[in-house]
Motif scaffolding. Structure first.
Motif, PDB file in Angstrom:
ATOM      1  N   UNK A   1       0.811  -1.211   0.000  1.00 50.42           N
ATOM      2  CA  UNK A   1       0.000   0.000   0.000  1.00 50.42           C
ATOM      3  C   UNK A   1       0.849   1.266   0.000  1.00 50.42           C
ATOM      4  N   UNK A   2       1.930   1.228   0.745  1.00 49.87           N
ATOM      5  CA  UNK A   2       2.760   2.419   0.876  1.00 49.87           C
ATOM      6  C   UNK A   2       4.216   2.022   1.017  1.00 49.87           C
ATOM      7  N   UNK A   3       5.080   2.805   0.385  1.00 44.85           N
ATOM      8  CA  UNK A   3       6.523   2.632   0.500  1.00 44.85           C
ATOM      9  C   UNK A   3       7.100   3.994   0.822  1.00 44.85           C
TER      10      UNK A   3
ATOM     11  N   UNK B   1      14.147   2.501   4.982  1.00 44.74           N
ATOM     12  CA  UNK B   1      13.028   2.190   4.108  1.00 44.74           C
ATOM     13  C   UNK B   1      11.906   1.595   4.958  1.00 44.74           C
ATOM     14  N   UNK B   2      10.687   1.962   4.624  1.00 37.47           N
ATOM     15  CA  UNK B   2       9.510   1.432   5.324  1.00 37.47           C
ATOM     16  C   UNK B   2       8.460   1.029   4.303  1.00 37.47           C
ATOM     17  N   UNK B   3       7.888  -0.134   4.494  1.00 39.48           N
ATOM     18  CA  UNK B   3       6.876  -0.648   3.563  1.00 39.48           C
ATOM     19  C   UNK B   3       5.683  -1.147   4.353  1.00 39.48           C
ATOM     20  N   UNK B   4       4.489  -0.855   3.862  1.00 33.39           N
ATOM     21  CA  UNK B   4       3.262  -1.336   4.494  1.00 33.39           C
ATOM     22  C   UNK B   4       2.325  -1.921   3.467  1.00 33.39           C
ATOM     23  N   UNK B   5       1.570  -2.927   3.882  1.00 29.54           N
ATOM     24  CA  UNK B   5       0.620  -3.543   2.967  1.00 29.54           C
ATOM     25  C   UNK B   5      -0.043  -4.731   3.601  1.00 29.54           C
TER      26      UNK B   5
END
Length: 120
Positions: free
Chosen positions: A32-34, A95-99
């Protein structure tokens, strides 16, 4: 379940450029978001740039016009192109990733961080 591998940090002179990369792997259903965050010594972690829904970008005022976030969907990789670097950009960049995982469980993951030093 989710692995993030960063690369691209280093030492650069003021005015120079660097490109950070963050490769994402794991049992991921969707992202969803990076984003990219940074933390300088003695300071709190702060947002640098985010990319959501594939095209919506958000930048910290301090980096607008100098940094560009982008994503390669085929490689599941997010990039941060940093131009016109200043000494105040010196920090550890994360770095951050969400999903969502294939189990439909939501996730948010952080990479290990990479040092960016801007100095002559």
């Amino acid at each position: 379940q989710v692995q993030l591998v960063e690369s691209g940090g280093g030492l650069v002179q003021p005015g120079g450029s660097l490109r950070l990369s963050c490769a994402v792997s794991g049992t991921i259903f969707s992202i969803s978001v990076m984003g990219w965050y940074r933390q300088a010594p003695g300071k709190q972690r702060e947002l640098v740039a985010t990319l959501s829904s594939g095209t919506n970008t958000r930048y910290a005022d301090s980096v607008k016009g100098r940094f560009t976030i982008s994503r390669d969907n085929a490689k599941n990789t997010v990039y941060l192109q940093m131009n016109s670097l200043k000494p105040e950009d010196t920090a550890v960049y994360y770095c951050n990733v969400g999903g969502f995982l294939v189990t439909h469980q939501g996730f948010t993951s952080w990479a290990q961080g990479t040092q960016v030093t801007v100095s002559s």
